[in-house]
Design a protein around this motif. Structure first.
Motif, mmCIF file in Angstrom:
data_model
loop_
_atom_site.group_PDB
_atom_site.id
_atom_site.type_symbol
_atom_site.label_atom_id
_atom_site.label_comp_id
_atom_site.label_asym_id
_atom_site.label_seq_id
_atom_site.Cartn_x
_atom_site.Cartn_y
_atom_site.Cartn_z
ATOM 1 N N GLN A 185 0.712 4.316 -2.817
ATOM 2 C CA GLN A 185 0.167 5.607 -2.412
ATOM 3 C C GLN A 185 1.202 6.690 -2.222
ATOM 4 N N ARG A 201 -8.280 14.763 -7.776
ATOM 5 C CA ARG A 201 -8.466 14.744 -9.222
ATOM 6 C C ARG A 201 -7.711 15.913 -9.828
ATOM 7 N N LEU A 208 -3.278 11.225 3.516
ATOM 8 C CA LEU A 208 -3.587 10.345 2.396
ATOM 9 C C LEU A 208 -4.873 10.867 1.773
ATOM 10 N N THR A 209 -4.804 11.258 0.511
ATOM 11 C CA THR A 209 -5.912 11.983 -0.118
ATOM 12 C C THR A 209 -6.226 11.413 -1.492
ATOM 13 N N THR A 210 -7.499 11.341 -1.796
ATOM 14 C CA THR A 210 -7.941 11.054 -3.159
ATOM 15 C C THR A 210 -8.155 12.392 -3.829
ATOM 16 N N TYR A 233 -0.233 10.462 -0.745
ATOM 17 C CA TYR A 233 0.010 11.423 0.319
ATOM 18 C C TYR A 233 0.218 12.792 -0.322
ATOM 19 N N GLU A 234 -0.462 13.799 0.220
ATOM 20 C CA GLU A 234 -0.510 15.127 -0.401
ATOM 21 C C GLU A 234 0.858 15.719 -0.720
ATOM 22 N N SER A 262 -4.286 4.709 -10.115
ATOM 23 C CA SER A 262 -5.043 5.897 -10.529
ATOM 24 C C SER A 262 -5.843 5.517 -11.766
ATOM 25 N N GLU A 269 -8.071 10.601 -11.592
ATOM 26 C CA GLU A 269 -8.259 10.485 -10.151
ATOM 27 C C GLU A 269 -7.149 9.605 -9.601
ATOM 28 N N ALA A 270 -6.524 10.062 -8.509
ATOM 29 C CA ALA A 270 -5.422 9.319 -7.893
ATOM 30 C C ALA A 270 -5.550 9.386 -6.381
ATOM 31 N N ARG A 271 -4.808 8.519 -5.710
ATOM 32 C CA ARG A 271 -4.771 8.519 -4.242
ATOM 33 C C ARG A 271 -3.312 8.450 -3.824
ATOM 34 N N ASP A 318 0.834 -1.208 0.000
ATOM 35 C CA ASP A 318 0.000 0.000 0.000
ATOM 36 C C ASP A 318 0.863 1.249 0.000
#
Length: 194
Positions: free
Chosen positions: A108, A121, A117-119, A156-157, A138, A152-154, A104
């Motif tokens: 990510q 776009r 941790l952010t989803t 860490y900012e 993504s 769209e992705a996920r 994971d």
């Protein structure tokens, strides 16, 4: 050739000794009390108590995923920033159901495992496959223009922001609403420096 191109870290501690201590603690399910120096300028060395779960190498450093007492979230500590291990305690011998997943982490994280941790776009005006490769799992949502897709992705900012900012005007972050102002503020601060 790889050996010839290796450059050791400046002012590094005795990494192998520290690595042996960490690996023993992982194998014996022990908690550690240790002094840790963050990368922030002027931050003092702070004492932490945590149980190491795994040790891995990524982006030029060794990292230790540890769980602190009364927390369910794992934190990453750079091995070279652990100044001293001052005590070893009996730890929780039962593995957590949500034990640390390196898979994971790899999916990510881009460069830094920092921030929330952010989803998110973003509109992408470069080859979409380049962006999709940077953020595993993504997906393209839809075409939004002649040479533009919404992705769209996920991740860490902070790590995601490094890559996104590097793409300049070819990327436009559109959501979530909490991420857009952070992105804009970073661009404004950069512009003000010049």
């Amino acid at each position: 050739m790889a050996q010839q191109s290796y450059l050791p870290l400046a002012n590094h501690p005795v990494i192998l000794e520290r690595m042996a201590q960490i690996l023993t603690a992982i194998a014996e399910h022990q908690r550690l009390t240790f002094d840790y120096q963050t990368g922030e300028i002027g931050d003092p060395v702070k004492k932490h108590v945590a149980q190491p779960e795994t040790l891995f190498f990524d982006n030029a450093y060794f990292y230790v995923a540890m769980c602190r007492e009364h927390q369910t979230k794992y934190l990453l500590y750079r091995l070279d920033r652990i100044v001293d291990i001052t005590a070893v305690h009996a730890g929780d011998c039962h593995r957590k159901m949500n034990h640390y997943s390196l898979q994971d982490y790899r999916k990510q994280t881009y460069l830094l495992a920092m921030g929330d941790l952010t989803t998110f776009r973003f509109k992408c005006r470069i080859n979409p496959q380049t962006a999709l490769d940077r953020f595993p799992e993504s997906k393209m949502i839809r075409q939004t223009g002649d040479n533009e897709v919404l992705i769209e992705a996920r991740a860490y900012e902070d790590g995601a922001m490094l890559w996104l900012l590097g793409q300049g005007a070819n990327i436009e972050v559109v959501s979530p609403t909490s991420f857009v102002p952070k992105f804009r503020a970073n661009l404004v601060a950069t512009l003000e420096q010049y």
